[in-house]
Design an enzyme around this catalytic site. Structure first.
Site, PDB file in Angstrom:
ATOM      1  CG  HIS A  13      -1.721  -1.059   1.688  1.00 28.85           C
ATOM      2  ND1 HIS A  13      -3.074  -0.967   1.226  1.00 28.85           N
ATOM      3  CD2 HIS A  13      -1.399  -2.234   2.001  1.00 28.85           C
ATOM      4  CE1 HIS A  13      -3.459  -2.196   1.467  1.00 28.85           C
ATOM      5  NE2 HIS A  13      -2.661  -2.959   2.259  1.00 28.85           N
ATOM      6  CE1 TYR A  47      -2.023  -0.088   4.766  1.00 27.41           C
ATOM      7  CE2 TYR A  47      -1.544   1.862   6.273  1.00 27.41           C
ATOM      8  CZ  TYR A  47      -2.132   1.277   5.078  1.00 27.41           C
ATOM      9  OH  TYR A  47      -2.823   2.092   4.239  1.00 27.41           O
ATOM     10  CG  HIS A 123      -5.053  -1.380  -1.598  1.00 27.90           C
ATOM     11  ND1 HIS A 123      -5.765  -0.133  -0.720  1.00 27.90           N
ATOM     12  CD2 HIS A 123      -6.369  -2.115  -1.574  1.00 27.90           C
ATOM     13  CE1 HIS A 123      -6.852  -0.196  -0.544  1.00 27.90           C
ATOM     14  NE2 HIS A 123      -7.338  -1.239  -0.761  1.00 27.90           N
ATOM     15  CE  LYS A 130      -9.271   2.065  -1.648  1.00 20.86           C
ATOM     16  NZ  LYS A 130      -9.422   3.603  -0.994  1.00 20.86           N
ATOM     17  CB  CYS A 132      -3.329   2.361  -3.255  1.00 19.47           C
ATOM     18  SG  CYS A 132      -2.412   1.690  -1.366  1.00 19.47           S
TER      19      CYS A 132
END
Length: 148
Positions: A13, A47, A123, A130, A132
């Site tokens: 991420h 995380y 991700h 996204k 990410c």
């Protein structure tokens, strides 16, 4: 400590922050644990690891606890967050070579601990809406090319 979790993937991420913003594991933990609307109201940072811009690897949530980083994929995964990923106009690949080295070393150590059959992805591979983490993690792992 509880038994070791079964892990089958590593998910990368980004913090979605500009490169000049001071972000570390404690700051992200605060964003995740502060009650809404300021934060998410979670029990801990989502995380397992955070990699700072200088390449420092910080531990987040303990590995024996499932993460909170990709809905539907937390039970069997490890979440790694790279600090950065936001530019003036939105998502941007702005990570450092130190982060690249640390990410590669961390992934190698996790493969040694949990087995070399782990999949490694970003991700965005689970949520195409996204950006990410602003790069193709699978391609990076396969080719070693660090680019957005």
């Amino acid at each position: 400590m509880p038994d070791k979790r079964i892990i089958n993937e590593i998910i990368v991420h980004c913090s979605d922050t500009p490169p000049d913003m001071a972000v570390d594991v404690e700051r992200i933990r605060q964003w995740h644990t502060d009650p809404p609307p300021k934060g998410r109201g979670w029990s801990d940072i989502g995380y397992h690891f955070v990699i700072l811009r200088d390449g420092t690897v910080q531990r987040g949530r303990p590995l024996w606890r499932k993460g909170a980083h990709v809905r539907g994929h937390n039970q069997f995964s490890i979440g790694i967050c790279l600090v950065g990923g936001r530019g003036k106009r939105g998502p941007e690949f702005n990570f450092t070579p130190n982060q690249a080295r640390s990410l590669r070393n961390l992934v190698h150590s996790l493969l040694a601990e949990f087995g070399d059959s782990l999949s490694i992805c970003g991700h965005r591979d689970y949520n195409p809406a996204k950006a990410c983490p602003c790069f193709d993690v699978r391609r990076w792992w396969r080719t070693g090319r660090w680019e957005g």
